[in-house]
Design an enzyme around this catalytic site. Structure first.
Site, PDB file in Angstrom:
ATOM      1  N   HIS A 139      28.220 -18.405  29.899  1.00 48.63           N
ATOM      2  CA  HIS A 139      28.040 -19.864  29.982  1.00 48.63           C
ATOM      3  C   HIS A 139      27.445 -20.336  31.302  1.00 48.63           C
ATOM      4  O   HIS A 139      27.094 -21.518  31.418  1.00 48.63           O
ATOM      5  CB  HIS A 139      29.378 -20.554  29.720  1.00 48.63           C
ATOM      6  CG  HIS A 139      29.888 -20.263  28.338  1.00 48.63           C
ATOM      7  ND1 HIS A 139      30.757 -19.232  28.081  1.00 48.63           N
ATOM      8  CD2 HIS A 139      29.614 -20.824  27.149  1.00 48.63           C
ATOM      9  CE1 HIS A 139      31.006 -19.181  26.785  1.00 48.63           C
ATOM     10  NE2 HIS A 139      30.330 -20.139  26.195  1.00 48.63           N
ATOM     11  N   GLN A 179      24.646 -19.816  32.055  1.00 49.55           N
ATOM     12  CA  GLN A 179      23.294 -20.235  31.644  1.00 49.55           C
ATOM     13  C   GLN A 179      23.245 -21.660  31.105  1.00 49.55           C
ATOM     14  O   GLN A 179      22.178 -22.246  30.977  1.00 49.55           O
ATOM     15  CB  GLN A 179      22.770 -19.305  30.537  1.00 49.55           C
ATOM     16  CG  GLN A 179      22.561 -17.899  30.997  1.00 49.55           C
ATOM     17  CD  GLN A 179      22.583 -16.917  29.834  1.00 49.55           C
ATOM     18  OE1 GLN A 179      21.541 -16.560  29.316  1.00 49.55           O
ATOM     19  NE2 GLN A 179      23.761 -16.491  29.408  1.00 49.55           N
ATOM     20  N   ARG A 180      24.384 -22.198  30.729  1.00 49.13           N
ATOM     21  CA  ARG A 180      24.382 -23.556  30.157  1.00 49.13           C
ATOM     22  C   ARG A 180      24.825 -24.606  31.166  1.00 49.13           C
ATOM     23  O   ARG A 180      24.732 -25.804  30.901  1.00 49.13           O
ATOM     24  CB  ARG A 180      25.332 -23.619  28.953  1.00 49.13           C
ATOM     25  CG  ARG A 180      24.932 -22.738  27.800  1.00 49.13           C
ATOM     26  CD  ARG A 180      25.362 -23.278  26.460  1.00 49.13           C
ATOM     27  NE  ARG A 180      26.745 -23.672  26.351  1.00 49.13           N
ATOM     28  CZ  ARG A 180      27.590 -23.245  25.403  1.00 49.13           C
ATOM     29  NH1 ARG A 180      27.167 -22.370  24.503  1.00 49.13           N
ATOM     30  NH2 ARG A 180      28.816 -23.681  25.348  1.00 49.13           N
ATOM     31  N   GLU A 215      21.472 -26.235  15.239  1.00 46.71           N
ATOM     32  CA  GLU A 215      21.416 -26.008  13.786  1.00 46.71           C
ATOM     33  C   GLU A 215      22.664 -26.513  13.062  1.00 46.71           C
ATOM     34  O   GLU A 215      22.558 -27.049  11.955  1.00 46.71           O
ATOM     35  CB  GLU A 215      21.221 -24.511  13.496  1.00 46.71           C
ATOM     36  CG  GLU A 215      22.222 -23.637  14.233  1.00 46.71           C
ATOM     37  CD  GLU A 215      22.319 -22.200  13.686  1.00 46.71           C
ATOM     38  OE1 GLU A 215      22.648 -21.312  14.484  1.00 46.71           O
ATOM     39  OE2 GLU A 215      22.084 -21.990  12.494  1.00 46.71           O
ATOM     40  N   GLU A 274      22.453 -11.485  23.581  1.00 50.25           N
ATOM     41  CA  GLU A 274      23.791 -11.229  23.026  1.00 50.25           C
ATOM     42  C   GLU A 274      23.748 -10.846  21.540  1.00 50.25           C
ATOM     43  O   GLU A 274      24.610 -10.122  21.057  1.00 50.25           O
ATOM     44  CB  GLU A 274      24.666 -12.477  23.195  1.00 50.25           C
ATOM     45  CG  GLU A 274      24.108 -13.676  22.456  1.00 50.25           C
ATOM     46  CD  GLU A 274      24.903 -14.959  22.576  1.00 50.25           C
ATOM     47  OE1 GLU A 274      26.008 -14.936  23.121  1.00 50.25           O
ATOM     48  OE2 GLU A 274      24.386 -15.993  22.111  1.00 50.25           O
ATOM     49  N   GLY A 322      21.521 -15.913  23.234  1.00 51.19           N
ATOM     50  CA  GLY A 322      20.479 -15.774  22.213  1.00 51.19           C
ATOM     51  C   GLY A 322      21.098 -15.152  20.986  1.00 51.19           C
ATOM     52  O   GLY A 322      21.171 -13.928  20.877  1.00 51.19           O
ATOM     53  N   ASP A 356      19.045 -21.868  23.309  1.00 58.32           N
ATOM     54  CA  ASP A 356      18.462 -20.664  22.702  1.00 58.32           C
ATOM     55  C   ASP A 356      17.006 -20.858  22.273  1.00 58.32           C
ATOM     56  O   ASP A 356      16.301 -19.885  22.020  1.00 58.32           O
ATOM     57  CB  ASP A 356      19.270 -20.240  21.474  1.00 58.32           C
ATOM     58  CG  ASP A 356      20.642 -19.694  21.831  1.00 58.32           C
ATOM     59  OD1 ASP A 356      20.980 -19.682  23.033  1.00 58.32           O
ATOM     60  OD2 ASP A 356      21.378 -19.290  20.916  1.00 58.32           O
ATOM     61  N   ARG A 378      20.662   2.270  40.502  1.00 58.82           N
ATOM     62  CA  ARG A 378      21.437   2.083  39.281  1.00 58.82           C
ATOM     63  C   ARG A 378      20.591   1.512  38.146  1.00 58.82           C
ATOM     64  O   ARG A 378      19.564   0.885  38.376  1.00 58.82           O
ATOM     65  CB  ARG A 378      22.559   1.062  39.522  1.00 58.82           C
ATOM     66  CG  ARG A 378      23.733   1.633  40.254  1.00 58.82           C
ATOM     67  CD  ARG A 378      24.771   0.549  40.473  1.00 58.82           C
ATOM     68  NE  ARG A 378      25.895   1.074  41.238  1.00 58.82           N
ATOM     69  CZ  ARG A 378      26.778   0.316  41.874  1.00 58.82           C
ATOM     70  NH1 ARG A 378      26.670  -0.996  41.840  1.00 58.82           N
ATOM     71  NH2 ARG A 378      27.769   0.874  42.527  1.00 58.82           N
TER      72      ARG A 378
HETATM   73  O1  F6P Z   1      23.915 -21.877  20.554  1.00 58.96           O
HETATM   74  C1  F6P Z   1      23.882 -21.732  21.913  1.00 58.96           C
HETATM   75  C2  F6P Z   1      24.830 -20.673  22.371  1.00 58.96           C
HETATM   76  O2  F6P Z   1      24.673 -20.696  23.752  1.00 58.96           O
HETATM   77  C3  F6P Z   1      24.604 -19.283  21.774  1.00 58.96           C
HETATM   78  O3  F6P Z   1      23.629 -18.531  22.412  1.00 58.96           O
HETATM   79  C4  F6P Z   1      25.962 -18.661  21.925  1.00 58.96           C
HETATM   80  O4  F6P Z   1      26.175 -17.627  21.004  1.00 58.96           O
HETATM   81  C5  F6P Z   1      26.872 -19.797  21.681  1.00 58.96           C
HETATM   82  O5  F6P Z   1      26.169 -20.963  22.070  1.00 58.96           O
HETATM   83  C6  F6P Z   1      28.176 -19.661  22.423  1.00 58.96           C
HETATM   84  O6  F6P Z   1      28.846 -20.861  22.410  1.00 58.96           O
HETATM   85  P1  F6P Z   1      30.367 -21.126  22.790  1.00 58.96           P
HETATM   86  O7  F6P Z   1      30.856 -19.948  23.547  1.00 58.96           O
HETATM   87  O8  F6P Z   1      30.341 -22.363  23.595  1.00 58.96           O
HETATM   88  O9  F6P Z   1      31.079 -21.330  21.497  1.00 58.96           O
END
Ligand code: F6P
Length: 346
Positions: A276, A278-279, A105, A224, A172, A129, A164
């Site tokens: 991170h 996840q990325r 975005e 998050e 997200g 996301d 637990r």
């Molecule tokens: O926009 C993707 C995203 O992974 C969001 O879910 C997260 O809030 C943000 O990026 C975190 O990005 P960074 O920690 O790299 O600034």
């Protein structure tokens, strides 16, 4: 023959390199254009730094995570920034005719403003996301969901062995797509998403229900950006920090949930924030294919002069949609998907 600039902005997303490779391969081989990659998003455009993108520099990158161009959250339109004139000056200095920004975005928001200022732009949507409107899916999302699902599977084992409650925080910011998909796939007992502010007592009630029916552990998946009813986003980690686009740094709602669930139910609770993880790493085949399809379509759109648009997945087809349509509102979680997930809550 045109000279085309490419950049990647915002958070990295598995499949970015597949997009870069595809743009260059189609654009060079079929259309005969030349490519220059600006490094570190809009920062590279403003400082006029980058690398030539050709067969050599885009070889062997299809399966690699991250982005060979690097990325940043630089905003040319932030207060006191150089704006469209600064970008135009850089493009002129490198004789760039067309720009292909790959981003979410924020990056595409900048792209749209530049397009309105007359710069020829073709966008490529990107976010793990999956919250960008105009496209059914973005590349990187499926990889993030798989990583989160694998983590939930592993945490299940510990939750079960130790009796637990385990709270798993996934990414997200505006939308709970990752939470809902991974929660569904991982058999979560509660899923909390930004679209539906949660009542902590309801969460605890579900955990107690499970205990009463003989199941001595629970998995709570939280995005998050999820917020408690009547509350703000709880960010335990940011210290109030914001990026160049004004977004607060999120992370840490799971810390609050762990504490509240344990205090209110008396059940031992633990939390894990995937962040991170996840990325990172290798993109799934799905994301390599989607990234490649986006890249080829973006090269075609640039060749045809379809500017001010971005490539998008609609159903099974790749189409072009106006950048402004994609940026109007975030694409929130489909309520029917959440209702499906709810069937399996505690
Ligand atoms: O926009 C993707 C995203 O992974 C969001 O879910 C997260 O809030 C943000 O990026 C975190 O990005 P960074 O920690 O790299 O600034």
């Amino acid at each position: 023959m045109a000279r085309i600039g490419v950049l990647t902005g915002g958070g990295d997303s598995p499949g970015l390199n597949a997009v870069i490779r595809a743009i260059v391969r189609k654009g060079l081989n079929v259309h005969g254009h030349e490519f220059f990659g600006f490094t570190y998003g809009w920062a590279g455009v403003l400082s006029n730094e980058g690398i030539v993108l050709d067969h050599q520099s885009t070889r062997g990158i299809l399966h690699r995570g991250g982005t060979i161009l690097g990325t940043s959250r630089t905003n040319p339109f932030k207060q006191g920034g150089p704006g469209a004139d600064g970008v135009r000056a850089s493009l002129e200095a490198r004789a760039i005719d067309i720009l292909i920004p790959i981003g979410g975005e924020d990056t595409l928001g900048v792209a749209n403003r530049l397009s309105e200022a007359g710069i020829p732009i073709v966008g490529v949507p990107k976010t793990i996301d999956n919250d960008l409107a105009g496209t059914d899916f973005t590349f990187g999302f499926q990889t993030a969901v798989q990583i989160a699902t694998d983590a939930i599977d592993r945490l299940h084992t510990t939750a079960e062995s130790h009796n637990r409650v385990i709270v798993v925080e996934v990414m997200g910011r505006h939308a709970g797509w990752i939470a809902c998909y991974a929660g569904l796939a991982g058999g979560a007992d509660v899923i909390l998403v930004p679209e539906r502010p949660f009542d902590i007592e309801e969460v605890c009630e579900r955990v107690r229900n499970r205990e009463q029916s003989g199941r001595t552990f629970s998995i709570v998946v939280v995005a998050e950006g999820a917020t408690p009813k009547d509350g703000d986003v709880v960010s335990e980690h940011s210290g109030g920090a914001t990026d160049a686009f004004g977004h607060e740094r999120l992370g840490g709602i799971a810390v609050t949930l762990e504490r509240e669930i344990e205090e209110r139910t008396g059940f031992e609770s633990r939390m894990t924030i995937l962040g991170h993880v996840q990325r990172g790493g290798t993109p799934l085949a799905y994301d390599r294919v989607l990234g490649t399809r986006f890249g080829v379509a973006a090269a075609d759109a640039a060749d045809e002069g379809s500017f001010g648009q971005m490539v998008a997945l609609r159903g099974t087809e790749i189409e072009l949609v106006p950048l402004s349509d994609a940026l109007a509102e975030p694409k929130l979680l489909d309520p029917r998907l959440f209702e499906t997930a709810e069937v399996f809550f505690g």
